[in-house]
Design an enzyme around this catalytic site. Structure first.
Site, PDB file in Angstrom:
ATOM      1  N   PRO A 153       0.816  -1.224   0.000  1.00  0.00           N
ATOM      2  CA  PRO A 153       0.000   0.000   0.000  1.00  0.00           C
ATOM      3  C   PRO A 153       0.855   1.283   0.000  1.00  0.00           C
ATOM      4  CG  PRO A 153      -0.879  -1.581   1.563  1.00  0.00           C
ATOM      5  CD  PRO A 153       0.442  -2.123   1.101  1.00  0.00           C
ATOM      6  N   TYR A 154       1.945   1.257   0.754  1.00  0.00           N
ATOM      7  CA  TYR A 154       2.822   2.434   0.800  1.00  0.00           C
ATOM      8  C   TYR A 154       3.414   2.687  -0.586  1.00  0.00           C
ATOM      9  CZ  TYR A 154       6.735   5.426   2.346  1.00  0.00           C
ATOM     10  OH  TYR A 154       7.636   6.454   2.513  1.00  0.00           O
ATOM     11  N   LEU A 155       3.895   1.597  -1.188  1.00  0.00           N
ATOM     12  CA  LEU A 155       4.508   1.708  -2.507  1.00  0.00           C
ATOM     13  C   LEU A 155       3.479   2.194  -3.543  1.00  0.00           C
ATOM     14  CD1 LEU A 155       6.952  -1.045  -3.607  1.00  0.00           C
ATOM     15  CD2 LEU A 155       5.408   0.000  -5.241  1.00  0.00           C
ATOM     16  N   SER A 157       0.956   4.073  -2.948  1.00  0.00           N
ATOM     17  CA  SER A 157       0.684   5.499  -2.721  1.00  0.00           C
ATOM     18  C   SER A 157       1.824   6.365  -3.247  1.00  0.00           C
ATOM     19  CB  SER A 157       0.428   5.769  -1.229  1.00  0.00           C
ATOM     20  OG  SER A 157       1.612   5.685  -0.457  1.00  0.00           O
ATOM     21  N   LYS A 158       3.055   5.919  -3.071  1.00  0.00           N
ATOM     22  CA  LYS A 158       4.189   6.744  -3.517  1.00  0.00           C
ATOM     23  C   LYS A 158       4.386   6.655  -5.037  1.00  0.00           C
ATOM     24  CE  LYS A 158       5.517   8.612   0.370  1.00  0.00           C
ATOM     25  NZ  LYS A 158       5.499  10.068   0.570  1.00  0.00           N
TER      26      LYS A 158
END
Ligand code: NDP
Length: 246
Positions: A153-155, A157-158
């Site tokens: 999820p972090y990846l 988003s970035k």
């Protein structure tokens, strides 16, 4: 403190971590700085005080980057206080580790809200208010290239942040405004340390060929270049500032 640039900047997420060092460095470069923060007023006030103690100019403005009214207030407060705005650093962000197989949609939604919606709103406002010579920098991450388990999820988003950055650079064609992203490797902040064991931290620190964690100042130095007099020909780039984290 030098006031050689005489310019003004908004830095989101500047109460601590990387954003704090960006604020301190840009103040030393001569920018008046609007410190955006989510809720940590004592630390935001301390950054303002540190800048003022060196003869610089700063204000702190509380608000959620994912809230359009809060973002509008941050920018209008900066413009009222400083009478101008020359650069915007979209730094505020969050990171939760959430392996995809757990289906942790709440974590996904949290990161998409702060990291994507927040960046979108900040970039939109920057595009609206910056003039000729303006500079925009958004924070991405070097972990995109590694696709590390747990970072889905972090990846996601970035990766969206990088997409927004490239599109905005094209949308601003002809206005002499640069838009770039900085993608740090692991940096010694609360966001990085939270939830990690000493062993994991030591392992991650060894992943750069410099064999240490990045420090917030390492990232601030790169931001200073991009928004400074010498950075004007760097546009629509992801600058990987990571000590050789491969
Ligand atoms: P920290 O957790 O140390 O600091 C986060 C900052 O963002 C704080 O100032 C916080 O304010 C603010 N913030 C958080 N959520 C919001 C929100 N919804 N609205 C407004 N402000 C908010 O993070 P880092 O300094 O480590 O990270 C900064 C950026 O760099 C992030 O975008 C992160 O993804 C990116 N990055 C970090 C790396 C690392 O290893 N540290 C590596 C790669 C990228 P408050 O203090 O009030 O809570």
């Amino acid at each position: 403190m030098s006031t050689k640039l005489g310019k003004a900047v908004v830095v989101t997420g500047a109460s601590r971590g990387i954003g704090k060092d960006i604020a301190l460095r840009l103040a030393a470069d001569g920018f008046a700085v609007a410190i955006g923060y989510a809720g940590n007023q004592p630390q935001a006030d301390a950054v303002v005080a540190a800048i003022q103690a060196k003869g610089g100019t700063a204000i702190a403005v509380k608000g959620n980057v994912a809230d359009a009214d809060d973002v509008a207030k941050l920018f209008s407060s900066a413009q009222q206080a400083f009478g101008r705005l020359d650069a915007v650093i979209s730094n505020a962000g969050i990171m939760d580790l959430a392996p995809i197989k757990t289906g942790n949609v709440a974590a996904l939604d949290r990161m998409m809200t702060t990291n994507v919606r927040g960046t979108f709103l900040v970039l939109a406002k920057a595009a609206e208010v910056l003039g000729d010579g303006g500079r925009i920098v958004a924070l991405s991450t070097s972990v995109i290239a590694k696709a590390t388990p747990g970072y889905g999820p972090y990846l996601a988003s970035k990766s969206a942040v990088e997409g927004l950055m490239h599109v905005l650079a094209n949308e601003l064609r002809g206005r002499n405004i640069t838009v770039n992203a900085i993608a740090p490797g692991p940096v010694a902040t609360e966001l990085f340390f939270n939830g990690k064991t000493g062993e994991q931290i030591a392992m991650l620190a060894k992943m750069s060929s410099m064999e240490r964690l990045g420090q917030p100042v390492d990232i601030a130095n790169a931001v200073s270049f991009l928004v400074g007099n010498d950075g004007g020909w760097v546009n629509s780039q992801v600058v990987r500032v990571n000590g050789g984290f491969a």
